[in-house]
Design an enzyme around this catalytic site. Structure first.
Site, PDB file in Angstrom:
ATOM      1  N   HIS A   1      38.355  78.416 -35.365  1.00 29.69           N
ATOM      2  CA  HIS A   1      37.199  77.651 -35.860  1.00 29.69           C
ATOM      3  C   HIS A   1      36.363  77.069 -34.721  1.00 29.69           C
ATOM      4  O   HIS A   1      35.203  76.713 -34.933  1.00 29.69           O
ATOM      5  CB  HIS A   1      37.654  76.545 -36.814  1.00 29.69           C
TER       6      HIS A   1
ATOM      7  N   ASP B   1      43.961  80.730 -37.711  1.00 25.55           N
ATOM      8  CA  ASP B   1      43.108  79.833 -36.931  1.00 25.55           C
ATOM      9  C   ASP B   1      43.398  79.939 -35.439  1.00 25.55           C
ATOM     10  O   ASP B   1      43.491  78.931 -34.738  1.00 25.55           O
ATOM     11  CB  ASP B   1      43.256  78.384 -37.398  1.00 25.55           C
TER      12      ASP B   1
ATOM     13  N   SER C   1      40.530  70.184 -30.465  1.00 29.43           N
ATOM     14  CA  SER C   1      41.035  71.385 -31.138  1.00 29.43           C
ATOM     15  C   SER C   1      41.110  72.547 -30.160  1.00 29.43           C
ATOM     16  O   SER C   1      40.170  72.804 -29.413  1.00 29.43           O
ATOM     17  CB  SER C   1      40.120  71.773 -32.303  1.00 29.43           C
TER      18      SER C   1
END
Length: 436
Positions: free
Chosen positions: A99, A130, A206
């Protein structure tokens, strides 16, 4: 005694002492960060977005605005987003979240202690897991952190989450592991297993590494829910290691072929054991499941020691394996618990279309109009529900395959999932049907 002499004396007295104090402050956390920090990068992406806008926007008439908006040429806007990543080999391959780079037109990375950003190329990504792999577009070798293991994590052990959210320096948080296998429902029909810690992970972090006290790479940090205050989730590095080779070699994660049709166990089974499992309802022909000795009515209770609670768990977990992987299944056969080794394989050529024909009852062909039904098997579920040759298949289980290859890829993920919902179009009308 001169002032210069006194100053020199003081420097001589206190400098070793200060150095000694600094050495005493070198905790295992400090040393782990020092070992890791050079491999943690900032990731900045650019995305070109095209929008149509009306010169009469804001006048209060939505139909009027929409009319003129459709007549105006699209305008391009450049948007940016930030994230983190970790270099995993000397060639400059970077592991991060999918993402972080999804739909990016350009990707730039900033390395610690380097003033200039470097451009990177997307090598492969898988949105289900992911995870994504980038490659730095520059010659030379890079500092890296080799993936370690996450199958031996200890509850309560100290972990460190590192990110580089702004490209100006590292963001470092510490915490302890509260669960090594926390199952999280991400969306309808898809769950996955995370490492849960109380190390704070924000969206800018992230894709950065989760390390243990020895500086070993044990996970990839993921920001899931902003409302989950004081909780951090990381993808176990063992999951990433299973798929990273496929991401680099093929640009995607190939489907691992197992070959069972799973079903959820009954409530009485769950009450008796205190947990669920996956019932083997059918075994597909010419499959690894058939060759490994699995039987109909066996209950799969774990894959590689990770418990399964439902058939959705089974499908989600299967997506983290490749055709080259060998797994250990824990089965309940009657009252006996047994372990079996299963070697996954790639889907044989033509298997998916043969499966579609056998289970649902139709063949497809690609045309300018999209995916059209080419043939319907007499007496099949498709025939009984009224599907005809020439009908268009618009959606499968909520997804919109545009080409035959996309349909086969999607159905490869859906093997064993029944029933499936199809959106069928005929004479400019759409019909939702469930097959079989």
């Amino acid at each position: 005694m001169s002032r210069l002499f006194i100053c020199l004396l003081l420097i001589g007295l206190f400098s070793p002492l200060s150095s000694s104090f600094a050495n005493e402050r070198k905790t295992p956390i400090v040393e782990a960060v020092a070992k890791t920090r050079q491999s943690v990068v900032n990731i900045r992406t650019e995305q070109i977005v095209q929008r149509r806008s009306s010169p009469f926007f804001g006048f209060g008439d939505s139909m009027f605005e929409q009319f003129f908006s459709d007549m105006m040429p699209p305008r391009s806007y450049k948007t940016q987003s930030l994230g983190s990543g970790v270099i995993i080999d000397s060639k400059g391959h970077i592991l991060t979240n999918a993402h972080v780079i999804d739909k990016a037109s350009k990707i730039y990375v900033a390395l610690p202690d380097r003033k200039k950003e470097l451009e990177a190329t997307l090598i492969g990504q898988d949105n289900r897991i992911d995870l994504a792999v980038l490659k730095i577009n520059d010659e030379g070798t890079f500092p890296y952190l080799e993936p370690a293991r996450s199958d031996n994590l200890l509850l309560g052990e100290t972990v460190i989450a590192i990110g580089n959210p702004l490209g100006l320096g590292h963001s470092i948080t510490t915490g302890i592991i509260s669960s090594a296998q926390r199952r999280i429902q991400l969306d309808q029909g898809h769950s996955t297993v995370f490492i849960q810690t109380d190390a704070l992970i924000n969206p800018g972090n992230s894709g950065g590494p989760l390390i243990n006290i020895n500086g070993d790479l044990i996970g990839i940090n993921t920001a899931i829910a902003r409302q989950a205050q004081g909780i951090g989730f990381s993808i176990p590095i063992d999951t990433a290691k299973r798929v990273v080779s496929d991401l680099i070699t093929y640009g995607r994660v190939r489907h691992a072929f197992f070959g069972i049709v799973p079903a959820d166990v009954g409530k009485s089974f769950i009450r008796s054991r205190g947990e669920g499992g996956v019932l083997v309802e059918k075994i597909l022909p010419d499959s690894p499941a058939l060759n490994s000795g699995i039987r109909v009515a066996d209950v799969v209770i774990a894959i590689d020691n990770v418990p399964l609670t439902s058939k959705e768990d089974f499908y989600s977990f299967l997506a983290t394996y490749t055709p080259d992987d060998k797994v250990e299944l824990t089965l309940l056969r009657g009252l006996e618990e047994i372990n079996l080794q299963v070697q996954f394989t790639a889907l044989p050529d033509g298997y998916v279309m043969a499966y579609t024909r056998r289970v649902f009852g139709f063949d497809l062909r690609q045309s300018r109009r999209g995916l059209l039904v080419d043939n319907v098997e007499e007496g099949s579920p498709a025939d009984r529900i009224g599907i005809r040759a020439g009908d268009q298949i618009v959606k499968v289980a909520g997804y919109e395959p545009e080409t035959l290859d996309q349909f086969l890829d999607l159905m490869g993920q859906m093997l064993g999932r029944v029933p499936l919902e199809f959106l069928v179009a005929r004479d400019q009308r759409g019909y939702l049907v469930e097959l079989p």
